[in-house]
Design an enzyme around this catalytic site. Structure first.
Site, PDB file in Angstrom:
ATOM      1  N   LYS A 189       0.848  -1.202   0.000  1.00 18.76           N
ATOM      2  CA  LYS A 189       0.000   0.000   0.000  1.00 18.76           C
ATOM      3  C   LYS A 189       0.880   1.247   0.000  1.00 18.76           C
ATOM      4  CE  LYS A 189      -1.840   2.752   2.876  1.00 18.76           C
ATOM      5  NZ  LYS A 189      -1.763   3.964   2.020  1.00 18.76           N
ATOM      6  N   GLU A 216       9.483   1.025  10.939  1.00 15.47           N
ATOM      7  CA  GLU A 216      10.521   2.033  10.664  1.00 15.47           C
ATOM      8  C   GLU A 216       9.836   3.383  10.832  1.00 15.47           C
ATOM      9  OE1 GLU A 216      13.553   1.387  10.269  1.00 15.47           O
ATOM     10  OE2 GLU A 216      13.754  -0.608   9.382  1.00 15.47           O
ATOM     11  N   GLU A 252       9.834  15.597  15.453  1.00 14.24           N
ATOM     12  CA  GLU A 252      10.298  15.504  14.076  1.00 14.24           C
ATOM     13  C   GLU A 252       9.542  16.517  13.219  1.00 14.24           C
ATOM     14  OE1 GLU A 252       9.187  11.965  11.811  1.00 14.24           O
ATOM     15  OE2 GLU A 252      11.280  11.805  11.220  1.00 14.24           O
TER      16      GLU A 252
HETATM   17  P1  NAD Z   1       1.934   8.127   8.224  1.00 15.59           P
HETATM   18  O1  NAD Z   1       2.165   7.258   9.388  1.00 15.59           O
HETATM   19  O2  NAD Z   1       0.834   9.102   8.296  1.00 15.59           O
HETATM   20  O3  NAD Z   1       1.654   7.266   6.909  1.00 15.59           O
HETATM   21  C1  NAD Z   1       2.504   6.237   6.501  1.00 15.59           C
HETATM   22  C2  NAD Z   1       1.689   5.175   5.807  1.00 15.59           C
HETATM   23  O4  NAD Z   1       0.779   4.621   6.748  1.00 15.59           O
HETATM   24  C3  NAD Z   1       0.852   5.690   4.642  1.00 15.59           C
HETATM   25  O5  NAD Z   1       0.822   4.726   3.612  1.00 15.59           O
HETATM   26  C4  NAD Z   1      -0.537   5.812   5.267  1.00 15.59           C
HETATM   27  O6  NAD Z   1      -1.585   5.671   4.335  1.00 15.59           O
HETATM   28  C5  NAD Z   1      -0.536   4.645   6.221  1.00 15.59           C
HETATM   29  N1  NAD Z   1      -1.484   4.783   7.324  1.00 15.59           N
HETATM   30  C6  NAD Z   1      -1.981   5.928   7.866  1.00 15.59           C
HETATM   31  N2  NAD Z   1      -2.857   5.630   8.835  1.00 15.59           N
HETATM   32  C7  NAD Z   1      -2.930   4.278   8.930  1.00 15.59           C
HETATM   33  C8  NAD Z   1      -3.652   3.364   9.746  1.00 15.59           C
HETATM   34  N3  NAD Z   1      -4.491   3.787  10.692  1.00 15.59           N
HETATM   35  N4  NAD Z   1      -3.462   2.039   9.579  1.00 15.59           N
HETATM   36  C9  NAD Z   1      -2.598   1.600   8.646  1.00 15.59           C
HETATM   37  N5  NAD Z   1      -1.899   2.402   7.818  1.00 15.59           N
HETATM   38  C10 NAD Z   1      -2.055   3.733   7.970  1.00 15.59           C
HETATM   39  O7  NAD Z   1       3.323   8.829   7.941  1.00 15.59           O
HETATM   40  P2  NAD Z   1       3.682   9.810   6.759  1.00 15.59           P
HETATM   41  O8  NAD Z   1       3.303  11.179   7.162  1.00 15.59           O
HETATM   42  O9  NAD Z   1       3.126   9.319   5.506  1.00 15.59           O
HETATM   43  O10 NAD Z   1       5.271   9.614   6.714  1.00 15.59           O
HETATM   44  C11 NAD Z   1       6.124  10.371   7.428  1.00 15.59           C
HETATM   45  C12 NAD Z   1       6.685   9.560   8.604  1.00 15.59           C
HETATM   46  O11 NAD Z   1       7.370   8.401   8.163  1.00 15.59           O
HETATM   47  C13 NAD Z   1       7.724  10.343   9.361  1.00 15.59           C
HETATM   48  O12 NAD Z   1       7.487  10.260  10.748  1.00 15.59           O
HETATM   49  C14 NAD Z   1       9.029   9.654   9.013  1.00 15.59           C
HETATM   50  O13 NAD Z   1      10.050   9.786   9.917  1.00 15.59           O
HETATM   51  C15 NAD Z   1       8.615   8.271   8.834  1.00 15.59           C
HETATM   52  N6  NAD Z   1       9.615   7.541   8.039  1.00 15.59           N
HETATM   53  C16 NAD Z   1      10.415   6.608   8.658  1.00 15.59           C
HETATM   54  C17 NAD Z   1      11.374   5.930   7.936  1.00 15.59           C
HETATM   55  C18 NAD Z   1      12.245   4.885   8.566  1.00 15.59           C
HETATM   56  O14 NAD Z   1      12.791   4.072   7.851  1.00 15.59           O
HETATM   57  N7  NAD Z   1      12.404   4.860   9.869  1.00 15.59           N
HETATM   58  C19 NAD Z   1      11.514   6.176   6.584  1.00 15.59           C
HETATM   59  C20 NAD Z   1      10.711   7.128   5.990  1.00 15.59           C
HETATM   60  C21 NAD Z   1       9.739   7.794   6.737  1.00 15.59           C
END
Ligand code: NAD
Length: 467
Positions: free
Chosen positions: A167, A242, A368
Site C-alpha cells: 500500500k 521504521e 520531528e
Molecule cells: P503516516 O504514518 O501518516 O503514513 C505512513 C503510511 O501509513 C501511509 O501509507 C498511510 O496511508 C498509512 N497509514 C496511515 N494511517 C494508517 C492506519 N491507521 N493504519 C494503517 N496504515 C495507515 O506517515 P507519513 O506522514 O506518511 O510519513 C512520514 C513519517 O514516516 C515520518 O514520521 C518519518 O520519519 C517516517 N519515516 C520513517 C522511515 C524509517 O525508515 N524509519 C523512513 C521514511 C519515513
C-alpha cells in the site's frame, strides 16, 4: 490525521485521490482507492498464489526477480520522472531511488539460493532447520521515499517465497503502480506482487487485522506505527516498524570546519528534510561554535531551491500544502539564526532554515519536523554531547565528526541510534542493516539478514532408529 475513528475498519465510500505535483500544485492523476472488499479479494488472491511462488526452484525465482530488476533499469528514466512529478524529488535523487529498487531486487535475488537452514548434531537422528516463508506480507509505505522504502520490503519478501501486497501513501502511489506493471511484464505471476493504492485506515489497517497477512512492514509515523503494533499483537502477527527520527549531527572541535559546514546542509536538507534520517539537530562544541556558524551560513545560503527537474536544483518543494503548513507551524515564535531562499510558489516551498532553540525541551528540538529546518545547540564535553544526542524519544540515525578515532568509537557506541556515521552523513546501503532504537522502530531491514526477516525457522528431527 484525524484523532478519532481513523483506526477502525470501514467499508464506506472511499473518495478518489487527486495526485498533485508539488512543484506546480497541479493535479497530474486521479486514483480510485482500493475499497475494503477489494483489499480482501487481493489478500485472498495473494494467499492463493503463495504456495506456487514458494515452490518455484530457487534459481527460477531468482531469475524472475533479476528480470524485474532489468526492467526497472531500462525504465529508470521513466520511474525517476514519475517521482519528480509526484513527489517533487530532484532528478538526481529520483534516479538514485529507482536504481536502489534495481539494486535491492538484484541483491535479494542473489540471496535465494543461499537461504539455507542448518544441520545440528543430535543423538538418535538428524536435525534440520528450514527457513520457511511467512505467507503473505503487507507493506505500508510513506510518501517521502516511495520507491526505496517499498523495495526494502518487497524485494526480500518476494525472494524468501512470500507474496506481497503493497500500500503506497495516498499522495504518492504512481511509481509503485508502475513497478507492479513491470513485475508482471517480467513474468512474476499475478497475485505475487500487488499494489493497492488506498487509505491508510482502510487498506493499511486491513493488513493488520486480516488473518491471512502474516507480517506487516510499516514505515511512517510513530503514532500510526504504535497503533498497528497493538493491532497486530492480537493475532501475534509479525511486524517491522521504521518510524520517525530526530538525529544529531555531533561536531567536535578537532574536525575540519570547512568540510563539516559544507556537508551539514546535505545531512538535513536532502529531500527537503523529509527524511527520517535527517540530521535535524546540530550539536557543536563551544570552542568552534562561531566558526562553524559562519561557515554553515554560507553553505545554507547557497542551497539552490526550486524546480526539482532543473539539474542545478539541490532542494525541491515539500510534498503538499498541508505538510508545508505543518512544517511552518514549527517556526512560530522561534529564533531563526539564518535561512536560505526559496521560490514563492506555486510549489510548496520552504527555505532551508536554521533555528537557535531556547531550551532542549523546545518542541522544535524534541519533535520531528520533517522539513528543511535544523536546530543548532552547543555542548562543552563529550558526555554532554552524548546526553543531548540521546535526549529525544527517537534513535534512528546520526553523525559524529572528529579526527579522534577513540572518541568516534566511544560516542558511536554511546548514542542510542540504529545507524551512525563517522565523518559522513550516509545512513542507507542496501547491503547493511537499517532500523531504529527507541521510538524510531522495531526490527531491521536491508543487510545480509534481510531475507531471513521474511521467514520462520522450522526445526525437523528425523529419527535414525533401526527397523
Ligand atoms: P503516516 O504514518 O501518516 O503514513 C505512513 C503510511 O501509513 C501511509 O501509507 C498511510 O496511508 C498509512 N497509514 C496511515 N494511517 C494508517 C492506519 N491507521 N493504519 C494503517 N496504515 C495507515 O506517515 P507519513 O506522514 O506518511 O510519513 C512520514 C513519517 O514516516 C515520518 O514520521 C518519518 O520519519 C517516517 N519515516 C520513517 C522511515 C524509517 O525508515 N524509519 C523512513 C521514511 C519515513
Amino acid at each position: 490525521m484525524a484523532t478519532s475513528g481513523w483506526w477502525s475498519d470501514h467499508n464506506g465510500s472511499v473518495q478518489a485521490h487527486d495526485i498533485i505535483n508539488p512543484t506546480t500544485a497541479q493535479r497530474i492523476a486521479t486514483i480510485q482507492p482500493t475499497t475494503l472488499d477489494d483489499a480482501d479479494r487481493a489478500i485472498q488472491a495473494a494467499s492463493a498464489a503463495q504456495p506456487a511462488w514458494a515452490s518455484l526452484a530457487p534459481g527460477d525465482r531468482a531469475r524472475l526477480l533479476r528480470r524485474f530488476a532489468d526492467l526497472v533499469e531500462t525504465h529508470l528514466d521513466e520511474l525517476a520522472a514519475l517521482e519528480v512529478a509526484n513527489a517533487g524529488h530532484t532528478t538526481s535523487n529520483a534516479r538514485w531511488e529507482a536504481g536502489n529498487v534495481r539494486d535491492l531486487l538484484e541483491y535479494a535475488a542473489g540471496g535465494i539460493e543461499r537461504l539455507s537452514g542448518r544441520q545440528i548434531p543430535v543423538a538418535g537422528g538428524l536435525d534440520l532447520t528450514f527457513r520457511e516463508p511467512l505467507g503473505v506480507v503487507g507493506i505500508i509505505v510513506p510518501w517521502n521515499f516511495p520507491m526505496p522504502i517499498a523495495a526494502w520490503g518487497f524485494a526480500p519478501a518476494l525472494a524468501a517465497g512470500n507474496t506481497v501486497l503493497l500500500k503506497p501513501a495516498e499522495w504518492t502511489p504512481l511509481t509503485a503502480l508502475r513497478l507492479a506493471e513491470l513485475a508482471l511484464t517480467a513474468g512474476i505471476p499475478e497475485g505475487v506482487f500487488t499494489v493497492l493504492p488506498g487509505d491508510g485506515p482502510v487498506v493499511g489497517h486491513r493488513f493488520a487485522t486480516h488473518p491471512l497477512i502474516a507480517k506487516v512492514c510499516f514505515t511512517g509515523s510513530t503514532a500510526v506505527g504504535a497503533h498497528l503494533m497493538a493491532t497486530c499483537a492480537t493475532q501475534m502477527k509479525r511486524i517491522t516498524l521504521e518510524l520517525g527520527g530526530k538525529s544529531a549531527n555531533i561536531i567536535f572541535a578537532d574536525t575540519d570546519l570547512d568540510e563539516v559546514a559544507a556537508a551539514a546542509p546535505g545531512g538535513v536538507f536532502d529531500n527537503s528534510g523529509q527524511d527520517c534520517c535527517a540530521r535535524s539537530r546540530i550539536l557543536v562544541h563551544d570552542s568552534v561554535f562561531e566558526g562553524f556558524m559562519e561557515r554553515f551560513e554560507g553553505a545554507v545560503r547557497s542551497v539552490v531551491v526550486g524546480d526539482p527537474s532543473d539539474p542545478t536544483t539541490m532542494m525541491g518543494p515539500l510534498i503538499a500544502e498541508r505538510h508545508r503548513s505543518r512544517v511552518l507551524s514549527y517556526l512560530d515564535g522561534v529564533d531563526v539564526a539564518f535561512a536560505g531562499t526559496a521560490p514563492d510558489g506555486p510549489g510548496f516551498y520552504v527555505p532551508p532554515t536554521v533555528v537557535l532553540p531556547k531550551t532542549n525541551e523546545d518542541r522544535i528540538v524534541q519533535e520531528e519536523v520533517f522539513g528543511p529546518v535544523v536546530t543548532v545547540q552547543r555542548f562543552s564535553t563529550e558526555a554532554e554531547a552524548i546526553a543531548l544526542a540521546n535526549s529525544t524519544p527517537y534513535g534512528l540515525s546520526g553523525s559524529i565528526w572528529t579526527e579522534n578515532l577513540s572518541r568516534a568509537i566511544r560516542v558511536a557506541r554511546a548514542v542510542t541510534s540504529g545507524n551512525l556515521s563517522v565523518n559522513s552523513h550516509s545512513s542507507v546501503r542496501y547491503w547493511t542493516p537499517f532500523g531504529g532504537f527507541k521510538g524510531s522502530g522495531i526490527g531491521r531491514e536491508l543487510g545480509p539478514e534481510a531475507l531471513e526477516q521474511f521467514t520462520e525457522v522450522k526445526n525437523v528431527f528425523i529419527s535414525t532408529r533401526e527397523g
